[in-house]
Design a protein around this motif. Structure first.
Motif, PDB file in Angstrom:
ATOM      1  N   ILE A 195      14.611 -32.867  22.334  1.00  0.00           N
ATOM      2  CA  ILE A 195      15.660 -32.805  23.352  1.00  0.00           C
ATOM      3  C   ILE A 195      16.624 -33.971  23.188  1.00  0.00           C
ATOM      4  O   ILE A 195      17.849 -33.803  23.269  1.00  0.00           O
ATOM      5  CB  ILE A 195      15.032 -32.817  24.761  1.00  0.00           C
ATOM      6  CG1 ILE A 195      14.335 -31.483  25.040  1.00  0.00           C
ATOM      7  CG2 ILE A 195      16.098 -33.086  25.836  1.00  0.00           C
ATOM      8  CD1 ILE A 195      13.602 -31.447  26.362  1.00  0.00           C
ATOM      9  N   VAL A 225      22.838 -29.254  32.205  1.00  0.00           N
ATOM     10  CA  VAL A 225      21.748 -28.288  32.099  1.00  0.00           C
ATOM     11  C   VAL A 225      20.444 -28.861  32.647  1.00  0.00           C
ATOM     12  O   VAL A 225      20.265 -30.080  32.739  1.00  0.00           O
ATOM     13  CB  VAL A 225      21.519 -27.855  30.630  1.00  0.00           C
ATOM     14  CG1 VAL A 225      22.735 -27.146  30.075  1.00  0.00           C
ATOM     15  CG2 VAL A 225      21.136 -29.055  29.760  1.00  0.00           C
ATOM     16  N   SER A 242      16.388 -28.743  31.817  1.00  0.00           N
ATOM     17  CA  SER A 242      15.493 -28.447  30.700  1.00  0.00           C
ATOM     18  C   SER A 242      14.071 -28.800  31.092  1.00  0.00           C
ATOM     19  O   SER A 242      13.803 -29.900  31.589  1.00  0.00           O
ATOM     20  CB  SER A 242      15.906 -29.229  29.450  1.00  0.00           C
ATOM     21  OG  SER A 242      15.094 -28.882  28.348  1.00  0.00           O
ATOM     22  N   ARG A 284       9.487 -24.032  26.461  1.00  0.00           N
ATOM     23  CA  ARG A 284      10.751 -24.730  26.675  1.00  0.00           C
ATOM     24  C   ARG A 284      11.677 -23.787  27.442  1.00  0.00           C
ATOM     25  O   ARG A 284      11.878 -22.639  27.048  1.00  0.00           O
ATOM     26  CB  ARG A 284      11.412 -25.079  25.341  1.00  0.00           C
ATOM     27  CG  ARG A 284      10.928 -26.350  24.695  1.00  0.00           C
ATOM     28  CD  ARG A 284      11.519 -27.604  25.296  1.00  0.00           C
ATOM     29  NE  ARG A 284      12.968 -27.619  25.245  1.00  0.00           N
ATOM     30  CZ  ARG A 284      13.668 -27.991  24.174  1.00  0.00           C
ATOM     31  NH1 ARG A 284      13.054 -28.353  23.056  1.00  0.00           N
ATOM     32  NH2 ARG A 284      14.993 -27.996  24.215  1.00  0.00           N
ATOM     33  N   THR A 297      15.569 -23.731  29.352  1.00  0.00           N
ATOM     34  CA  THR A 297      16.830 -24.436  29.549  1.00  0.00           C
ATOM     35  C   THR A 297      17.827 -23.508  30.231  1.00  0.00           C
ATOM     36  O   THR A 297      17.929 -22.333  29.876  1.00  0.00           O
ATOM     37  CB  THR A 297      17.424 -24.912  28.210  1.00  0.00           C
ATOM     38  OG1 THR A 297      16.486 -25.759  27.545  1.00  0.00           O
ATOM     39  CG2 THR A 297      18.722 -25.682  28.431  1.00  0.00           C
TER      40      THR A 297
END
Length: 237
Positions: A145, A186, A188, A203, A205
């Motif tokens: 990330i 965003v 995440s 994951r 997002t």
């Protein structure tokens, strides 16, 4: 903003008996909760047939018929990784991307990615020669990330979690972040859990404005996956 969309339908389809949603803080004004979602719709035969064909297409496109099987039983397409038991569901209006990674025996390192509205989710199932901890997997995800995102900081908004009753439940490691991707704010979330020989990672997002919905979808999806992988591991398959 109220989500009366495919996202709500998928979220409801992932709810399991005994699952209770909890929020670590009071919901933001206008935030959607599980109680706000529309009643689950009973799928028609035509809808199930369409979902089944879409799941078959995803398997065929990735050429992974030896590793994944179609387990669709509603209007939401679903495929299962045969070795781990990981189930991947996806929006019929989108596509499921299945990937098999090199470096380990075929099928021991796979992922599936899908998008619902503006929320992207990737699930990973990996059987490592030397099994890492769930926290180590999340920390590795955070490294990735940091390489791709900017202005990274811990997420300070409302966090959604699922509380489940029972003994010996696998421990989940989770990190929630907010950042910028291509100049856009965003949310995440990275999670990981170890079940038997398998490490399941996730994951998710999405736009920061949809953080609560993204968090809810992530929690429900991972709950389903943990149940399926646990069942497969218990059977020793």
């Amino acid at each position: 903003m109220k989500y009366r969309s495919m996202l709500a339908a998928i979220a409801i389809s992932l709810l399991l008996p005994g699952v209770v949603l909890a929020q670590d803080a009071a919901p933001a004004p206008g935030a959607e909760t599980a109680a706000d979602l529309p009643p689950r719709k009973v799928a028609t035969a035509e809808e199930i047939a369409l979902a089944t064909s879409l799941a078959n297409a995803a398997i065929a496109k990735a050429k992974v018929g030896d590793l994944f099987e179609n387990v669709t039983d509603s209007n939401v397409p679903a495929v299962r990784h045969k070795l781990s038991g990981m189930v991947c569901k996806f929006d019929p209006d989108k596509e499921l991307s299945i990937h098999v990674y090199d470096g380990l025996p075929r099928g021991d390192d796979v992922s599936c990615s899908d998008q619902t509205l503006s929320i992207t989710q990737t699930l990973y199932a990996t059987r490592y020669p030397q099994r890492p901890t769930a926290r180590q997997i999340v920390e590795a995800s955070l490294v990735a990330i940091r390489q791709r995102f900017t202005d990274i900081k811990a997420y300070e908004g409302t966090a959604v979690s699922i509380k489940r009753e029972g003994k010996d439940l696998p421990q989940i490691a989770t990190s929630r972040m907010e950042a910028k991707l291509d100049g856009q704010a965003v949310f995440s979330k990275s999670s990981a859990v170890v079940i038997g020989d398998w490490v399941i990672a996730q994951r998710v997002t999405g736009p920061i404005t949809e953080a609560t919905v993204a968090d809810l979808l992530a929690e429900m999806t991972l709950t389903l996956v943990i149940d399926e992988v646990t069942k497969r591991n218990a059977k020793g398959e």
